[in-house]
Structure formats: C-alpha cells, structure tokens
Design a protein around this motif. Sequence first.
Motif, short mmCIF file in Angstrom:
data_model
loop_
_atom_site.label_atom_id
_atom_site.label_comp_id
_atom_site.label_asym_id
_atom_site.label_seq_id
_atom_site.Cartn_x
_atom_site.Cartn_y
_atom_site.Cartn_z
N ALA A 59 0.87 -1.19 0.08
CA ALA A 59 0.00 -0.06 -0.06
C ALA A 59 0.96 1.27 0.03
CB ALA A 59 -1.01 -0.11 1.14
N ILE A 60 2.02 1.21 0.86
CA ILE A 60 2.96 2.49 0.75
C ILE A 60 3.37 2.30 -0.49
CG2 ILE A 60 5.05 3.25 1.74
CD1 ILE A 60 4.21 1.82 4.34
N VAL A 61 3.91 1.55 -1.22
CA VAL A 61 4.22 1.64 -2.70
C VAL A 61 3.55 2.18 -3.55
CG1 VAL A 61 5.08 0.23 -4.67
CG2 VAL A 61 6.17 -0.05 -2.37
N TYR A 62 2.09 1.84 -3.40
CA TYR A 62 1.10 2.21 -4.23
C TYR A 62 0.52 3.90 -4.15
CZ TYR A 62 -0.06 -2.66 -4.65
OH TYR A 62 0.00 -4.16 -4.71
N CYS A 63 0.92 4.29 -2.75
CA CYS A 63 0.75 5.50 -2.63
C CYS A 63 1.94 6.46 -3.13
CB CYS A 63 0.79 5.79 -1.05
SG CYS A 63 -0.85 5.28 0.02
N GLU A 64 3.15 5.94 -2.98
CA GLU A 64 4.23 6.70 -3.48
C GLU A 64 4.08 6.69 -5.06
OE1 GLU A 64 7.04 8.58 -2.42
OE2 GLU A 64 5.60 8.24 -0.61
N VAL A 65 3.54 5.83 -5.87
CA VAL A 65 3.38 5.91 -7.21
C VAL A 65 2.37 6.82 -7.51
CG1 VAL A 65 2.22 4.48 -9.32
CG2 VAL A 65 3.99 3.32 -7.79
N LEU A 66 1.27 6.88 -6.60
CA LEU A 66 0.19 7.87 -7.02
C LEU A 66 0.69 9.24 -6.88
CD1 LEU A 66 -2.83 5.91 -5.52
CD2 LEU A 66 -2.53 6.26 -7.89
N LYS A 67 1.44 9.39 -5.69
CA LYS A 67 2.12 10.72 -5.36
C LYS A 67 2.73 11.24 -6.49
CE LYS A 67 4.03 11.31 -1.39
NZ LYS A 67 4.74 10.92 -0.30
N PHE A 68 3.80 10.27 -7.01
CA PHE A 68 4.41 10.67 -8.32
C PHE A 68 3.56 11.11 -9.61
CE2 PHE A 68 6.68 9.20 -12.09
CZ PHE A 68 7.86 9.87 -11.90
N LYS A 69 2.64 10.38 -9.80
CA LYS A 69 1.77 10.86 -10.82
C LYS A 69 1.02 11.76 -10.73
CE LYS A 69 0.63 5.98 -12.91
NZ LYS A 69 0.62 6.89 -14.44
N PHE A 70 0.55 11.98 -9.38
CA PHE A 70 -0.09 13.58 -9.11
C PHE A 70 0.77 14.56 -9.45
CE2 PHE A 70 -1.81 16.73 -6.35
CZ PHE A 70 -2.99 16.90 -6.86
N LEU A 73 1.26 15.03 -13.25
CA LEU A 73 0.08 15.46 -13.84
C LEU A 73 -0.19 17.02 -13.35
CD1 LEU A 73 -2.64 14.87 -15.20
CD2 LEU A 73 -3.58 14.50 -13.14
N ILE A 74 0.29 17.64 -12.08
CA ILE A 74 -0.02 18.70 -12.01
C ILE A 74 0.78 19.67 -12.67
CG2 ILE A 74 0.38 20.55 -10.14
CD1 ILE A 74 -2.38 18.99 -10.00
N ALA A 75 2.09 19.47 -12.85
CA ALA A 75 3.25 20.04 -13.74
C ALA A 75 2.91 20.10 -15.00
CB ALA A 75 4.57 19.19 -13.53
N LEU A 76 2.19 18.92 -15.93
CA LEU A 76 1.87 18.84 -16.99
C LEU A 76 0.64 19.89 -17.36
CD1 LEU A 76 1.73 15.27 -18.28
CD2 LEU A 76 1.94 17.47 -19.78
N GLU A 77 -0.27 19.82 -16.34
CA GLU A 77 -1.41 20.94 -16.55
C GLU A 77 -1.02 22.34 -16.28
OE1 GLU A 77 -4.00 19.74 -13.18
OE2 GLU A 77 -5.16 18.20 -14.58
N LYS A 78 0.24 22.50 -15.50
CA LYS A 78 0.90 23.73 -15.41
C LYS A 78 1.38 24.25 -16.81
CE LYS A 78 3.79 26.93 -12.81
NZ LYS A 78 3.55 28.08 -13.66
N LEU A 79 2.18 23.16 -17.08
CA LEU A 79 2.79 23.51 -18.49
C LEU A 79 1.84 23.79 -19.60
CD1 LEU A 79 5.48 23.49 -20.10
CD2 LEU A 79 5.21 21.07 -20.48
N ASN A 80 0.70 22.99 -19.71
CA ASN A 80 -0.35 23.24 -20.83
C ASN A 80 -0.85 24.75 -20.52
OD1 ASN A 80 -0.07 20.89 -22.28
ND2 ASN A 80 -1.33 19.68 -20.76
N SER A 81 -1.07 25.07 -19.11
CA SER A 81 -1.72 26.41 -19.08
C SER A 81 -1.08 27.61 -19.61
CB SER A 81 -2.04 26.45 -17.50
OG SER A 81 -2.52 27.57 -17.00
N ASP A 82 0.30 27.23 -19.15
CA ASP A 82 1.32 28.31 -19.52
C ASP A 82 1.46 28.59 -21.06
OD1 ASP A 82 2.03 28.78 -16.73
OD2 ASP A 82 3.77 27.59 -16.87
#
Length: 86
Positions: A59-70, A73-82
């Motif tokens: 479960a901890i590994v899955y949480c780390e994967v999801l944090k990484f993806k999140f 994703l936020i960085a990508l959204e910011k890049l697209n917004s810029d």
Amino acid sequence: MDAKHWMEELNKNQILRNVQKLLETQTEKGIEKYGTTVNPGDYTFVVWLEHLQQEMIDAIVYCEVLKFKFVHLIALEKLNSDVNDE
C-alpha cells in the motif's frame, strides 16, 4: 441499528457501495485462489502480522506511485496552462 438501516445507508453512499464491491471481488478472488475465505486458524498470530506488514508495504508503494503521478500531472497541467496563456 438494524440491517435495514445499514442497507439504506449503503445504498445512499457511493463510497460504501464501492467498498462493498471491492470486498465482494476480493472474496471471489480468494475463493478462486484458495478454495475458501479467510480462516483465522490458517496462520499463527505472528504470521498474520507478517501478512499484514506485506500488504501495508504494498500500500505504501502504491501511495508513492500515486503521489509521483499526481505531481507530474499537476506539472503537465501547469505547462499546458502556460502554453495556452501565450
């Protein structure tokens, strides 16, 4: 509270319905794989704790994967917004 009340709550709450479905699916998988549901007598107390630790580590590994993806994703959204702001 009686069973009718709990069923009403379950039917009103999508999260509880999702958890119920997960439990049903996991139970089916367990029966297919092991031929039975959980049996407390299958393992000693310590072995049950070890199984729990293994599941929690997963479960901890899955949480780390999801944090990484999140974060990405936020960085990508910011890049697209810029890019769209230009």
